[in-house]
Design a protein around this motif. Structure first.
Motif, PDB file in Angstrom:
ATOM      1  N   VAL A 116      10.547  57.000-143.114  1.00  0.00           N
ATOM      2  CA  VAL A 116      11.443  57.950-142.439  1.00  0.00           C
ATOM      3  C   VAL A 116      12.636  57.168-141.920  1.00  0.00           C
ATOM      4  O   VAL A 116      12.481  56.113-141.308  1.00  0.00           O
ATOM      5  CB  VAL A 116      10.730  58.671-141.281  1.00  0.00           C
ATOM      6  CG1 VAL A 116      11.687  59.601-140.558  1.00  0.00           C
ATOM      7  CG2 VAL A 116       9.530  59.448-141.800  1.00  0.00           C
ATOM      8  N   CYS A 117      13.837  57.684-142.171  1.00  0.00           N
ATOM      9  CA  CYS A 117      15.063  56.960-141.831  1.00  0.00           C
ATOM     10  C   CYS A 117      15.991  57.835-140.999  1.00  0.00           C
ATOM     11  O   CYS A 117      15.928  59.064-141.059  1.00  0.00           O
ATOM     12  CB  CYS A 117      15.802  56.533-143.105  1.00  0.00           C
ATOM     13  SG  CYS A 117      14.743  55.917-144.429  1.00  0.00           S
ATOM     14  N   ALA A 118      16.867  57.190-140.247  1.00  0.00           N
ATOM     15  CA  ALA A 118      17.889  57.897-139.466  1.00  0.00           C
ATOM     16  C   ALA A 118      18.977  56.912-139.104  1.00  0.00           C
ATOM     17  O   ALA A 118      18.736  55.713-138.955  1.00  0.00           O
ATOM     18  CB  ALA A 118      17.293  58.520-138.210  1.00  0.00           C
ATOM     19  N   ARG A 149      16.786  63.062-139.112  1.00  0.00           N
ATOM     20  CA  ARG A 149      15.860  62.161-139.796  1.00  0.00           C
ATOM     21  C   ARG A 149      15.553  62.660-141.203  1.00  0.00           C
ATOM     22  O   ARG A 149      15.487  63.858-141.442  1.00  0.00           O
ATOM     23  CB  ARG A 149      14.553  62.045-139.007  1.00  0.00           C
ATOM     24  CG  ARG A 149      14.732  61.421-137.633  1.00  0.00           C
ATOM     25  CD  ARG A 149      13.408  61.276-136.914  1.00  0.00           C
ATOM     26  NE  ARG A 149      13.565  60.600-135.644  1.00  0.00           N
ATOM     27  CZ  ARG A 149      12.550  60.266-134.850  1.00  0.00           C
ATOM     28  NH1 ARG A 149      11.316  60.580-135.193  1.00  0.00           N
ATOM     29  NH2 ARG A 149      12.778  59.647-133.714  1.00  0.00           N
ATOM     30  N   THR A 150      15.368  61.714-142.120  1.00  0.00           N
ATOM     31  CA  THR A 150      14.988  62.089-143.474  1.00  0.00           C
ATOM     32  C   THR A 150      13.528  62.501-143.507  1.00  0.00           C
ATOM     33  O   THR A 150      12.731  62.109-142.643  1.00  0.00           O
ATOM     34  CB  THR A 150      15.185  60.921-144.448  1.00  0.00           C
ATOM     35  OG1 THR A 150      14.288  59.851-144.086  1.00  0.00           O
ATOM     36  CG2 THR A 150      16.609  60.409-144.411  1.00  0.00           C
ATOM     37  N   VAL A 156      12.620  54.258-139.149  1.00  0.00           N
ATOM     38  CA  VAL A 156      12.194  54.997-137.966  1.00  0.00           C
ATOM     39  C   VAL A 156      10.677  55.101-137.938  1.00  0.00           C
ATOM     40  O   VAL A 156      10.041  54.992-136.887  1.00  0.00           O
ATOM     41  CB  VAL A 156      12.833  56.406-137.958  1.00  0.00           C
ATOM     42  CG1 VAL A 156      12.265  57.253-136.816  1.00  0.00           C
ATOM     43  CG2 VAL A 156      14.340  56.300-137.833  1.00  0.00           C
TER      44      VAL A 156
END
Length: 775
Positions: A285-287, A294-295, A332
């Motif tokens: 999970v990325c941001a 967030r993705t 994240v």
């Protein structure tokens, strides 16, 4: 005689503008050859024209010339004649809808509805007419579900592209100039968006000029096709059907690099067996930032000699995932692990690697090429990363200078940049910048290459060279990850395709703790008050404090302002997140006076040449509280006032010139963008091998270079934003406003309350015996 910028009815907008070019040319400053030369063409009013040509043929330059926004000086000037509607194009005496390639600098206002209305307001269109156009324009471009109050800053690149189109449609211009309007749009969204543009041109009678590389979406929907000759004039003037039926023309155009319908350049491709895993992501999970969207969780393996293509809707977070895979953003949640072979003695998480080690292992190509440029010439750009790439876990360089020179020469030739080797990277065309940004990463020969929309703006020939170069990288066991909508590119690489699910947001964060210069906090009570009433109330409460240096009067104002927090929809936490810069300034003022203020009473502390006494502390406390008494109400104002509302009130009620007000508002928005720009430049420079340097001197030098890059980028963005505003008729005549500002009884009550608060604060200070006249 009526002006084109006077208030108009729908009937008066139903007319296009003719175009006439007679031996027209344009020479950019610092370029050896002209972008356009000897162009002769006549385009009747209302015609829909598709403009083609290889990369660097001057297509974008022609659009900017037609819009009259090319800057003429001693080094850059037109030749010949270019008329729009029978008048000199550079006189800008006609309304033009210009859509640029950069979505970010096409947005002027902070709210969706206001931005759609901006151009029409500048043209003096009746406000009721604009209000009717806004929903139609938003619906036409696929943004009908957005609330008019939605913050433009929260839109994805593709959504901003659509919003720019909506603003052009709402203007009802006589000439629509679109530079690759579907470049950042999801493939499934292109046909309806194209239909909306065509319908808008037909219904208004506007002349439509579209520049595109990929023709399938447009070729059958225009009246005429013009093909530009690089550095020259018109190579072909065709009917659209010739692109499908005339094999001689098709072959000639394909050889020149034009994307004729149904043609895909051949690349050398073969079946490859993926090697060992280089990067492994599990439920990643990325941001970009603590409070960013967030993705959705993503799992993938990036293997040696294999390609992965990341796809998804606009706003799904594809670019954010790419930055995380590239070791530029910290995950994240979930896991991202590099293989022991790739890490080569470093930690498994790429985010922890130093810049020199990262650039030798993972190369990242950004969506905006200019973010990556750090030197003054194309040749220097290509040499920059390999000269900094480190081998293993130590400080040993990966390449010697001779190897770097050979690699640079090879890339200049392969990507057709050899004639631009000494040119400033920022002066290249969009397609040339894209090729250079890819080449700067390939120059260091990393084990993993991550690219964000690498084929954007490429003609068929440069697309083939780019694809072939990446195929060769795959054959040499390099792993390739690409964020792209380009199906042909994915097929050429034999890529595994991963669909990223729509991103998820953090509910309420934007509204409760965003930046101060932003849209109102939800629908709070104070957000509905006239901005001038709030400004007057703050002046009434705080200006009397200038007369006294005491703590009681300031405390009264601070306490009253804090009690008003619920009226602003703010809690204490959100208040501090929004107002900490102003609060910090108050504390610094208190400390400064405590150090250098007038000494009296007992000595409390000696600090070298400074002596802190009871008197200096009292003066510092009084000064700090007075500063805070002015800062706290300002936080309430900034947190509950949209800049556009303030600008409208200043122009409509105080008669401040709208050119000044709207220019300032655009500058405020640009200032907000620069904060984000600084973060992006930090990531981009790390991707180029700059950062995490050993000594303090090296760190300071790196940051200084980053600030210079921010200044350059800020100037360039400001120029593009100014171009957008000029093309939308900014400052050229009387203006209308869709938001009519009024002053109600409630506004008067707020103003009166502020004045009474100031009087009460002084009265209480006098009653307490602390009033201390400054003079």
């Amino acid at each position: 005689m009526s002006s084109a910028l006077e208030p108009r009815t729908e009937a008066r907008t139903r007319q296009g503008l003719s175009i006439s070019a007679k031996n027209f040319g344009w020479q950019h400053a610092e370029r050896a050859v002209p972008a356009i030369s000897g162009l002769n063409v006549e385009i009747p009013a209302g015609q829909k024209v598709l403009v083609l040509g290889p990369s660097g043929a001057g297509k974008s330059t022609l659009l900017y010339a037609l819009a009259g926004v090319l800057e003429i000086d001693e080094e850059a000037a037109p030749s010949g004649e270019l008329l729009v509607g029978g008048k000199n194009a550079f006189d800008r005496s006609f309304p033009v809808g210009l859509m640029q390639q950069d979505p970010e600098t096409q947005i002027v206002q902070s709210r969706v509805g206001d931005d759609v209305a901006f151009g029409a307001e500048n043209l003096g269109v009746d406000p009721q007419l604009i209000r009717e156009r806004i929903p139609r324009a938003l619906e036409a471009v696929g943004l009908g579900a957005l609330d008019y109050e939605h913050r433009t800053q929260e839109l994805s690149g593709g959504q901003k592209q659509r919003l720019a189109l909506a603003g052009i449609m709402a203007m009802g211009p006589g000439l629509m100039l679109l530079d690759e309007p579907t470049a950042n749009i999801d493939p499934q969204s292109i046909p309806p968006l194209r239909d909306a543009v065509i319908n808008a041109a037909q219904s208004s009678g506007a002349t439509l000029i579209v520049v595109e590389h990929r023709l399938e979406a447009w070729a059958k929907h225009v009246d005429r096709v013009l093909v530009l000759e690089p550095g020259g004039g018109l190579a072909h003037d065709l009917t659209p059907q010739a692109l499908f039926d005339d094999e001689q023309i098709r072959a000639e155009l394909a050889q020149a690099g034009v994307w004729v319908p149904g043609y895909v350049p051949r690349t050398r491709s073969q079946l490859r067996t993926p090697g060992a895993a280089k990067l492994t992501a599990k439920d990643l999970v990325c941001a970009r930032g603590e409070h960013a969207v967030r993705t959705a969780p993503a799992s993938l393996t990036v293997a040696s000699g294999a390609a992965v293509v990341i796809r998804g809707e606009n706003g799904a977070g594809k670019s954010t995932l790419a930055l995380t895979l590239g070791g530029l953003l910290e995950p994240v949640a979930g896991e991202l692990q590099a293989s022991s072979e790739l890490a080569d003695g470093l930690a498994a998480g790429p985010f922890s690697w130093k810049a020199g080690a990262l650039v030798a292992r993972i190369g990242s190509v950004f969506q905006e090429p200019e973010h990556q440029f750090v030197t003054q010439s194309v040749r220097e750009e290509l040499a920059f990363a390999p000269l900094r790439a480190k081998r293993g876990s130590g400080d040993e360089l990966k390449y010697d200078p001779a190897q770097v020179d050979a690699r640079v020469d090879e890339l200049l030739t392969r990507l057709r940049l050899q004639d631009l080797a000494e040119a400033n990277p920022f002066t290249l065309s969009g397609g040339e910048k894209r090729r250079l940004s890819v080449a700067t990463v390939l120059a260091a020969s990393p084990d993993v290459v991550i690219l964000d929309e690498p084929t954007f703006g490429q003609d068929a020939n440069t697309w083939r060279e780019l694809a072939q170069l990446l195929i060769e990288e795959l054959e040499s066991s390099t792993a390739v990850v690409a964020v792209t909508h380009d199906e042909d590119f994915a097929k050429a690489l034999g890529a595994q395709q991963i669909e990223l699910a729509p991103a998820t947001g953090i509910s309420g964060v934007r509204g409760s703790a965003g930046p101060m210069l932003d849209a109102p906090v939800a629908d709070s009570w104070l957000a509905k008050i006239n901005p001038l009433a709030k400004l007057g109330a703050i002046a009434g409460a705080t200006l009397p404090l200038i007369s006294t240096m005491d703590w009681v009067s300031a405390t009264v104002v601070i306490a009253a302002a804090l009690c008003a927090l619920p009226l602003a929809g703010l809690g204490i936490g959100a208040f501090f997140k929004r107002g900490w810069p102003l609060l910090a300034a108050g504390l610094m003022a208190a400390w400064g006076i405590a150090l250098v203020g007038e000494d009296s009473g007992a000595v409390l502390l000696n600090i070298g040449i400074f002596q802190i006494t009871e008197g200096s502390v009292a003066g510092g406390v009084a000064t700090g509280l007075r500063a805070l008494a002015m800062a706290v109400p300002m936080v309430l104002l900034l947190s509950t006032t949209n800049p556009s509302d303030l600008g409208g009130a200043l122009s409509q009620q105080l008669k401040v010139p709208h050119r000044f007000v709207l220019g300032a508002l655009a500058g405020m928005r640009l200032l907000g963008l620069m904060v984000e720009e600084f973060t992006t430049l930090t990531l981009a420079r790390r991707a180029r091998g700059v950062g995490n340097l050993g000594t303090m001197r090296q760190r300071v030098k790196a940051k200084a270079g980053q600030l210079l890059a921010l200044l350059v980028q800020g100037i360039r963005r400001a120029g593009r934003l100014a171009t957008t505003m000029e093309a939308k008729g900014f400052g050229t005549g009387e203006r209308t406003w869709i938001r009519t500002v009024s002053f109600t009884f409630r506004d008067g009550a707020v103003l009166a309350a502020g004045i009474l608060l100031g009087v009460a604060a002084l009265g209480i200070a006098m009653w307490a015996g602390t009033y201390n006249l400054v003079w």
